[in-house]
Enzyme design. Structure first.
Site, short mmCIF file in Angstrom:
data_model
loop_
_atom_site.label_atom_id
_atom_site.label_comp_id
_atom_site.label_asym_id
_atom_site.label_seq_id
_atom_site.Cartn_x
_atom_site.Cartn_y
_atom_site.Cartn_z
N ASP A 159 -17.79 42.57 151.51
CA ASP A 159 -16.87 41.45 151.34
C ASP A 159 -15.67 41.58 152.29
OD1 ASP A 159 -15.92 39.08 150.22
OD2 ASP A 159 -16.37 39.71 148.18
N ASP A 219 -17.86 30.47 147.78
CA ASP A 219 -18.78 30.96 146.75
C ASP A 219 -19.44 29.78 146.04
OD1 ASP A 219 -17.84 33.44 147.38
OD2 ASP A 219 -17.04 33.90 145.40
#
Length: 427
Positions: A159, A219
């Site tokens: 990430d 997301d």
């Protein structure tokens, strides 16, 4: 969710994908299961032992992947997302799993997953902390890469939180080098472009040389509006991102949320069909212990998976918008074409689309073999003209088409091979 000359011209203008990360992995889009969207950062195993982020959850998912046909369908990675580590590194500076939720440690979990014939994925962050506030890998790239290799991890999702955005590329490249240095083949899933787009257009040549797949946009949530936003972003940037996709490296529109709560069945079919057209990693985030039969059948649909995993490795794209329909097309091996037709209206009943308006349908002049995959499977020969399909609101019709000439050549070769290899019968 144009003419044949024009279609082939467009395909020809798309240059081959840049050189891929040289680790021999992700030659086809990754398939597996990832915990985040469904289970998020649930760490309270006292109150919710069945759904908290623990070794028990991942062992159960591995069991279900084998028992319920997921492995057989092609899903092979069981992936941990954020919230697995202890809040402190050990005395040697290494990441360590939360000792209460993962009492056996990550090596034991990897061994268990491998014993099922599956692979284990893990999560870390390029910055000083993960998005949920656990220790990041900044300053520890080689240490963490070696730790993951020592645990026999097979995939790393990396990430981009808590990182100086001007140093993102350097961080992602350094971890890529560190993973390769371990000598273990670890698939590398990046979020580099997701975090760089707010600053500038990312360098997709460098990204493809660094990562096996990469997130570009927000997301996914368990909602149709979220899935639509991903499709809209992808279509508006397809000229930039599509050429970078191919064997070894793929654009990642995020998880499949099929089998959860927010999508109707038509919308679930649309997500599955469009992720196949986009040559996207198929990483489910759902509860495999409790999934409705229709969602399970959709996720395990061999024909849709075959489109996703097609060896030609070309990402499809939006090719037409007609009267609140979208047409997405993807070239397939054997000179075939996958076509997805989405009815974007969310009101009223089914509407009819004239397939002649799909640019790729021109290959059906005068005839072609058509396999309709969604909403139900059927195969027949179609002529170019007067072919229509009914599509439900927010639903998708999915087809594979092949010119009859290609089909005849295939039948001829098959007949010749059959005669050549026909066994001798002794009376």
């Amino acid at each position: 969710m144009c003419s044949l000359v024009f279609l082939l011209g467009i395909v020809g203008l798309i240059s081959p994908a840049a050189e891929a990360l040289d680790n021999g992995l992700a030659l086809k889009p990754t398939m597996g299961w990832l915990h985040w969207e469904r289970f998020m950062c649930n760490t309270d195993c006292d109150k919710d032992p069945d759904n908290c982020i623990s070794e028990r959850l991942f062992m159960q998912m591995a069991d279900m992947m084998v028992k319920e046909g997921w492995k057989e369908a092609g899903y092979e990675y069981v992936c941990i997302d954020d919230c697995w580590p202890s809040h402190q590194r050990d005395a040697q500076g290494r990441l360590q799993a939360d000792p209460i939720r993962f009492p056996g440690g990550l090596k034991k979990l990897a061994d268990y997953v491998h014993s099922k014939g599956l692979k284990l994925g893990i999560y870390a962050d390029v910055g000083k902390q993960t998005c949920a506030g656990y220790p990041g890998s900044l300053g520890y790239y080689e240490t963490d890469a070696q730790t993951f290799a020592d645990w026999d991890v097979d995939l790393l999702k990396f990430d981009g939180c808590y990182m100086d955005k001007t140093l993102l590329g350097e961080g992602y490249m350094n971890m890529s080098k560190a993973l390769n240095k371990t000598g273990r083949h670890i698939l590398y899933s990046c979020e580099w472009p997701l975090y760089e787009w707010p600053l500038r257009q990312p360098n997709y040549t460098a990204i493809r040389e660094t990562c096996n797949h990469w997130r570009n946009f927000n997301d996914v949530y368990d909602s149709w509006s979220s899935v639509k936003s991903i499709l809209t972003w992808t279509a508006s940037h397809q000229d930039i991102i599509t050429p970078s996709a191919g064997p070894g490296g793929w654009n990642d529109p995020d998880m499949l949320v099929i089998g959860n709560f927010g999508l109707s069945h038509n919308q679930q079919e649309s997500q599955m069909a469009l992720w196949a057209i986009m040559a996207a990693p198929l990483l489910m985030s759902n509860d495999l212990r409790d999934i409705c039969p229709r969602s399970k059948a959709l996720l395990q649909n061999r024909d849709i998976i075959a489109i996703n995993q097609d060896p030609l490795g070309k990402q499809g794209s939006l090719t037409a918008k007609v009267n609140d329909f979208e047409v997405w097309e993807r070239p397939l091996s054997g000179k075939r074409l996958a076509i997805a037709i989405i009815n974007t209206r969310e009101i009223g009943g089914p509407r009819v689309f004239n397939i002649e308006e799909a640019p790729g349908w021109k290959v059906c002049e005068p005839q072609c073999m058509v396999s309709q995959i969604l909403p139900q499977y059927k195969t027949n020969v179609q002529t170019y003209q007067n072919t229509k399909v009914s599509v439900n609101p927010s639903g998708t019709a999915l087809f594979i088409i092949s010119p009859i000439s290609n089909l005849m050549r295939f039948k001829k070769r098959h007949f010749e091979d059959t005669v050549k290899h026909k066994p001798t019968i002794i009376l």
